[in-house]
Design a protein around this motif. Structure first.
Motif, PDB file in Angstrom:
ATOM      1  N   PRO A 113       0.638  -1.142   0.300  1.00 35.39           N
ATOM      2  CA  PRO A 113      -0.008  -0.364   0.240  1.00 35.39           C
ATOM      3  C   PRO A 113       0.679   0.919   0.191  1.00 35.39           C
ATOM      4  O   PRO A 113      -0.012   2.174  -0.824  1.00 35.39           O
ATOM      5  CB  PRO A 113      -0.755  -0.201   1.458  1.00 35.39           C
ATOM      6  N   ASP A 114       2.363   1.134   0.338  1.00 33.54           N
ATOM      7  CA  ASP A 114       3.157   2.457   0.766  1.00 33.54           C
ATOM      8  C   ASP A 114       4.208   2.188  -0.329  1.00 33.54           C
ATOM      9  O   ASP A 114       4.795   2.049  -0.662  1.00 33.54           O
ATOM     10  CB  ASP A 114       3.396   2.007   2.214  1.00 33.54           C
ATOM     11  N   ALA A 115       3.284   2.978  -1.778  1.00 34.77           N
ATOM     12  CA  ALA A 115       4.525   2.519  -3.155  1.00 34.77           C
ATOM     13  C   ALA A 115       5.967   2.979  -2.708  1.00 34.77           C
ATOM     14  O   ALA A 115       7.129   2.832  -3.351  1.00 34.77           O
ATOM     15  CB  ALA A 115       3.711   3.516  -3.531  1.00 34.77           C
ATOM     16  N   GLY A 139      11.417  -3.012   5.031  1.00 32.72           N
ATOM     17  CA  GLY A 139      10.567  -2.149   6.336  1.00 32.72           C
ATOM     18  C   GLY A 139       9.934  -2.027   7.815  1.00 32.72           C
ATOM     19  O   GLY A 139       9.751  -0.580   8.041  1.00 32.72           O
ATOM     20  N   SER A 140       9.563  -2.705   8.037  1.00 30.77           N
ATOM     21  CA  SER A 140       9.382  -3.423   9.447  1.00 30.77           C
ATOM     22  C   SER A 140      10.843  -4.882  10.185  1.00 30.77           C
ATOM     23  O   SER A 140      10.133  -5.432   8.911  1.00 30.77           O
ATOM     24  CB  SER A 140       8.378  -2.925   9.742  1.00 30.77           C
ATOM     25  N   PRO A 141      10.522  -4.391  11.449  1.00 32.12           N
ATOM     26  CA  PRO A 141      11.331  -5.734  11.960  1.00 32.12           C
ATOM     27  C   PRO A 141      10.466  -6.664  11.950  1.00 32.12           C
ATOM     28  O   PRO A 141      11.039  -8.373  11.889  1.00 32.12           O
ATOM     29  CB  PRO A 141      11.810  -5.323  13.171  1.00 32.12           C
ATOM     30  N   ASP A 168       2.470  -4.772   7.437  1.00 37.26           N
ATOM     31  CA  ASP A 168       3.316  -4.860   8.085  1.00 37.26           C
ATOM     32  C   ASP A 168       3.761  -6.298   8.478  1.00 37.26           C
ATOM     33  O   ASP A 168       4.145  -7.074   9.538  1.00 37.26           O
ATOM     34  CB  ASP A 168       2.739  -3.841  10.066  1.00 37.26           C
ATOM     35  N   GLY A 169       3.491  -7.610   7.800  1.00 42.13           N
ATOM     36  CA  GLY A 169       3.521  -8.893   7.426  1.00 42.13           C
ATOM     37  C   GLY A 169       3.126  -9.522   8.301  1.00 42.13           C
ATOM     38  O   GLY A 169       3.346 -10.953   8.651  1.00 42.13           O
ATOM     39  N   GLU A 170       1.344  -9.425   7.998  1.00 41.72           N
ATOM     40  CA  GLU A 170       0.875 -10.154   8.750  1.00 41.72           C
ATOM     41  C   GLU A 170       0.719 -11.331   7.804  1.00 41.72           C
ATOM     42  O   GLU A 170       0.285 -11.193   6.703  1.00 41.72           O
ATOM     43  CB  GLU A 170      -0.728  -9.366   8.792  1.00 41.72           C
ATOM     44  N   ARG A 171       0.512 -12.366   8.676  1.00 39.25           N
ATOM     45  CA  ARG A 171      -0.103 -13.827   7.660  1.00 39.25           C
ATOM     46  C   ARG A 171      -1.178 -13.568   7.101  1.00 39.25           C
ATOM     47  O   ARG A 171      -1.547 -13.945   6.196  1.00 39.25           O
ATOM     48  CB  ARG A 171       1.032 -14.831   8.596  1.00 39.25           C
TER      49      ARG A 171
END
Length: 260
Positions: A113-115, A139-141, A168-171
């Motif tokens: 979503p964040d290009a 982009g994030s841990p 944010d990496g949510e599976r």
């Protein structure tokens, strides 16, 4: 570099196929066997100029499918990115890993979503069956940790593929896609017995992209001239050679073997 990251139906090239557009305008490789190369080439020049990675879909369902030449009925997603020491600082290390036969996965954020985060890379290297090292960031841990856990599964099987996550990496989420380019060591074929059947098998194995070894204890028959298609010809007793190879090759995700 344009890379096929996903395909549907009768796409002409597999996931992971890539085409490079060099600084002099030369094109190397192929993403579609000739169908959409011209369109990808023009897109690559634009991406080099504006430094904005782009995920582009080509397929028969597109209004301009015939315009780009993909008339075979397949659909493919191609991710085009600028590759240099700035966009991929680990480029030289990854190249050395591949050349030396060390397993490594390059994970690229191809949709988000964040290009501004699209095109970020995470390099994953297995150190053991339960431990990996990572370099870079998506982009994030939290995101990095999720991909570092999931990518080794593709790398262990030598497969390229897309992993889908939340932002944010949510599976269990969606909206972010990561392409994992797996660079596993070349699979091996070890042929015991320097006979005519072994010569035919070595030729077939080389054609199928195996690293072929022919092993026989008789130096009169185990010669390079008799097995020109093999990568190596070894004069040794088969049981002794195989034991030494197994003892020496205990790297995580080491070469897959086929014995004949």
């Amino acid at each position: 570099m344009g890379t096929v990251v996903a395909t549907w139906r009768s796409a002409p090239r597999p996931v992971g196929a890539a085409m490079l557009v060099g600084p002099g305008g030369e094109a190397i490789g192929s993403v579609s066997g000739g169908c959409v190369e011209s369109a990808v080439y023009e897109l690559a020049k634009k991406v080099v100029a504006d430094r904005r990675p782009t995920l582009q879909r080509y397929g028969i369902s597109d209004d301009d499918a015939f315009g780009v030449g993909l008339t075979c009925g397949g659909i493919l997603d191609v991710f085009v990115e600028r590759v240099d020491r700035t966009t991929l600082p680990q480029l030289e290390e990854v190249t050395a890993d591949i050349a030396d036969g060390r397993a490594v996965a390059v994970c690229t954020l191809v949709e988000h979503p964040d290009a501004s985060r699209v095109g970020a890379h995470l390099v994953v290297r297995p150190q053991s069956a339960s431990r990996t090292t990572v370099v870079g960031s998506l982009g994030s841990p939290r995101f990095d940790a999720a991909v570092a856990d999931d990518a080794p599964g593709l790398l262990a099987s030598g497969r390229n593929g897309i992993l889908t996550y939340g932002p944010d990496g949510e599976r269990r989420g969606e909206g972010a896609r990561v392409f994992v380019a797996s660079h596993a060591p070349q699979p091996r074929m070890i042929v015991f017995g320097a006979i005519d059947f072994a010569a035919a098998l070595a030729r077939t194995g080389t054609f199928l992209d195996y690293r072929v070894t022919v092993c026989d204890a008789r130096p009169l028959f185990a010669t390079r001239s008799r097995f020109p298609d093999a990568d190596e010809v070894v004069v040794d007793w088969p049981h002794r050679y195989l034991r030494a190879e197994v003892d020496a090759d205990r790297r995580p995700y080491g070469p897959r073997r086929a014995h004949a």
